[in-house]
Motif scaffolding. Sequence first.
Motif, mmCIF file in Angstrom:
data_model
loop_
_atom_site.group_PDB
_atom_site.id
_atom_site.type_symbol
_atom_site.label_atom_id
_atom_site.label_comp_id
_atom_site.label_asym_id
_atom_site.label_seq_id
_atom_site.Cartn_x
_atom_site.Cartn_y
_atom_site.Cartn_z
ATOM 1 N N ARG A 132 -29.049 -38.577 10.767
ATOM 2 C CA ARG A 132 -28.800 -39.998 10.530
ATOM 3 C C ARG A 132 -29.970 -40.783 11.092
ATOM 4 O O ARG A 132 -30.663 -40.332 11.995
ATOM 5 N N GLN A 133 -30.182 -41.947 10.519
ATOM 6 C CA GLN A 133 -31.245 -42.823 10.988
ATOM 7 C C GLN A 133 -30.664 -43.797 12.005
ATOM 8 O O GLN A 133 -29.568 -44.319 11.816
ATOM 9 N N LEU A 134 -31.396 -44.037 13.086
ATOM 10 C CA LEU A 134 -30.972 -45.051 14.042
ATOM 11 C C LEU A 134 -31.151 -46.414 13.392
ATOM 12 O O LEU A 134 -32.207 -46.698 12.826
ATOM 13 N N PRO A 135 -30.138 -47.260 13.442
ATOM 14 C CA PRO A 135 -30.217 -48.570 12.790
ATOM 15 C C PRO A 135 -31.410 -49.397 13.282
ATOM 16 O O PRO A 135 -31.643 -49.513 14.476
ATOM 17 N N GLY A 136 -32.188 -49.899 12.332
ATOM 18 C CA GLY A 136 -33.320 -50.754 12.638
ATOM 19 C C GLY A 136 -34.551 -50.031 13.160
ATOM 20 O O GLY A 136 -35.510 -50.670 13.568
#
Length: 77
Positions: A59-63
Amino acid sequence: MSEKTSWLTVGKIVGAQGLRGDVKVIPSSDFPERFLKSGQRWLQKNNEEPWQIKLKSGRQLPGKSVYIVSFNGINDR
């Protein structure tokens, strides 16, 4: 005479994330799906031979342009 395979770096593991063995990856690829979709991947440490491993999830860390990924059997080598 064996031919040496040239590998392309698509990201760098920069640290641990949490207590379950997840790692932070900074991508050097324009294709984020390679850090999100499960499947076989290859890891290489410094100048050692690469080894195959299975990506469980990502998953990508938000921002941020940092991904958190989880592998099966990272300690099985």
